[in-house]
Design a protein around this motif. Structure first.
Motif, short mmCIF file in Angstrom:
data_model
loop_
_atom_site.label_atom_id
_atom_site.label_comp_id
_atom_site.label_asym_id
_atom_site.label_seq_id
_atom_site.Cartn_x
_atom_site.Cartn_y
_atom_site.Cartn_z
N UNK A 31 0.71 -1.37 0.14
CA UNK A 31 0.03 -0.21 -0.31
C UNK A 31 0.98 1.26 0.23
N UNK A 32 0.41 2.40 0.59
CA UNK A 32 1.15 3.52 0.76
C UNK A 32 2.52 3.07 0.86
N UNK B 17 4.19 1.96 -2.09
CA UNK B 17 4.93 2.99 -3.01
C UNK B 17 5.52 4.47 -2.07
N UNK B 18 5.47 4.42 -0.82
CA UNK B 18 6.82 6.21 -1.18
C UNK B 18 7.55 5.34 -0.77
N UNK C 294 8.94 3.62 -3.12
CA UNK C 294 9.27 3.29 -4.44
C UNK C 294 9.74 4.31 -4.51
N UNK C 295 8.78 5.60 -4.72
CA UNK C 295 8.50 6.98 -4.99
C UNK C 295 9.81 7.12 -4.58
N UNK D 121 13.05 5.53 -4.01
CA UNK D 121 13.61 5.24 -4.67
C UNK D 121 13.85 6.11 -5.99
N UNK E 70 10.99 -1.09 -0.10
CA UNK E 70 10.01 -1.55 -0.93
C UNK E 70 8.76 -2.96 -0.02
N UNK F 102 9.16 13.98 -6.97
CA UNK F 102 8.54 11.96 -6.46
C UNK F 102 9.20 11.59 -4.77
N UNK G 223 9.99 14.17 -2.24
CA UNK G 223 9.11 14.39 -1.81
C UNK G 223 7.45 14.13 -1.10
N UNK G 224 6.75 13.39 -2.38
CA UNK G 224 5.73 12.69 -1.81
C UNK G 224 6.30 11.35 -1.08
N UNK H 60 6.68 12.83 2.78
CA UNK H 60 5.27 13.76 3.41
C UNK H 60 4.34 11.79 3.60
N UNK H 61 4.27 10.92 2.25
CA UNK H 61 3.29 9.44 2.48
C UNK H 61 4.19 8.48 3.56
N UNK I 141 14.11 0.73 -12.02
CA UNK I 141 14.64 1.73 -11.50
C UNK I 141 16.13 1.75 -12.12
N UNK J 270 -3.66 3.67 -5.56
CA UNK J 270 -4.03 3.44 -4.56
C UNK J 270 -4.49 3.85 -3.93
N UNK K 200 -7.28 1.24 -4.64
CA UNK K 200 -7.44 -0.20 -3.03
C UNK K 200 -8.39 0.48 -2.19
N UNK L 202 -3.11 5.60 2.47
CA UNK L 202 -3.04 5.13 1.50
C UNK L 202 -3.45 6.45 0.49
N UNK M 66 -0.78 9.18 -0.05
CA UNK M 66 -0.03 8.87 -0.71
C UNK M 66 -0.35 8.76 -2.03
N UNK N 109 -0.58 12.28 -3.24
CA UNK N 109 0.97 12.95 -3.34
C UNK N 109 1.23 12.54 -4.60
N UNK N 110 1.08 11.27 -4.78
CA UNK N 110 1.74 10.55 -6.39
C UNK N 110 1.33 11.37 -7.71
N UNK O 36 2.47 14.51 -7.85
CA UNK O 36 4.09 14.72 -8.33
C UNK O 36 3.88 14.29 -10.11
#
Lengths: 212, 212
Positions: free
Chosen positions: A22-23, A26-27, A29-30, A32, A80, A157, A159-160, A163-164, B11, B37, B40, B150, B153, B156-157, B160
């Motif tokens: 979930x979030x 994904x945070x 991943x953002x 990275x 992740x 990304x 930053x997201x 915060x995420x 990546x 997200x 979900x 979620x 996030x 935010x995504x 972005x």
């Protein structure tokens, strides 16, 4: 492992009615992806074109940050997967017996330990994203201008991701009874969000300036 | 195809010294993750727990938006790959002969057409991300509160993805000579960024409120 799945399958795993990934994942991943974009800008800058015209001090910084970003990409990549199991101990603890006072006591302690573990994973993610933002600034200032939009996206990304991840720290913190611990983490959340916002605004300001 | 690569390999492709995949593809990925997200959250809300207590009008909206998000996930997924070849026509046009006046004329026209195509891909990405943000609001308001982070996030995504894609529109717009077209796109960029910022702030406000 989640990071071995295809991008498409990963997105479908997120979309499913399973709360993980979930979030939190994904945070990471953002974050990275944010680090990887700046690293790409580094690859398109260091030793290329008019690189020698950049002040030596800044070239050194670009090169140091480039190496640090490379590590952050991998650190965030592993979060992740780590995040998707971070809550497992809480779930396990809730299933413990609670017939006697002693059992209740043990169960409650295990739940608290579980929540601490569950929030320390996104907290680590947030710290890595903040570090990424910190490293990105010099790429916005001196990176290859043809790739300035990539620094911009990388900043959004990272930053997201910050915060995420902090959302996930905050929600788990609500279940923590240890007041001293809670206050310490609340302070860390507040400070890193402020610092991150400041850095994001500053970097995006540079990006828009170089873009125009 | 990029979306068939593993998350890790994707990546590493971003990180490489190849300019594609870069910020454009990553923006589309961010948008797709944002939509996934919220989808979900929809899966964890619709028909679950106290779902019947949500006003009927809002339940209908959740269900309509849930379906629309499902399409947006796939639309944005395909832009990940589309973006990485969006600039190909510009590159091809630059290689055209320019010995005679006629050749110069043709080459210049093809370059202009290439830039228009190159910016229309991220423009479409931005529109899809804005649409995602629009759909997300009701999930922040009425989605399962256990999944409120979620939605945060996801917002935010999606945001972005919007701002990131607009960076790519803006950089390509600088090469467009057709003034009328340029003004039209500049207006679209400004308006969708403003609308997106407003929506993001509004949704995150709801998220923080339900989180506390």
């Amino acid at each position: 492992m989640l990071i071995e799945k295809s991008v498409k399958d990963f997105i479908y795993e997120v979309k499913s009615d399973n709360p993980t990934p979930g979030g939190g994942s994904v945070s990471a991943l953002a974050g990275s992806l944010g680090a990887a974009l700046s690293n790409m800008v580094g690859n398109l800058t260091i030793g290329k074109g008019k690189y020698e015209e950049i002040p030596e001090e800044k070239r050194t910084l670009l090169e140091i940050n480039q190496e640090k970003l490379s590590f952050l990409i991998d650190d965030l990549l592993s979060i992740i997967d780590e995040d998707s199991t971070a809550f497992d101990d809480v779930m396990k603890a809730f299933k413990l017996p609670k017939s006697t006072e002693e059992e209740k006591q043990i169960r409650s302690e295990k739940i608290q330990l579980g929540y601490k573990k569950a929030l320390e994973v996104p907290l680590k993610c947030a710290q890595k994203c903040l570090e990424t933002l910190n490293l990105q600034k010099v790429f916005a200032e001196y990176g290859n201008v043809n790739a300035i939009t990539d620094v911009g996206v990388g900043t959004l990304l990272a930053y997201s991701g910050l915060e995420g991840a902090l959302f996930n720290v905050t929600i788990n913190l609500k279940s923590i009874k240890d007041e001293e611990y809670r206050e310490k983490i609340e302070k860390a959340v507040k400070e890193s969000l402020e610092k991150g916002k400041e850095l994001k605004e500053e970097i995006l300001g540079i990006v828009y300036k170089r873009l125009s």
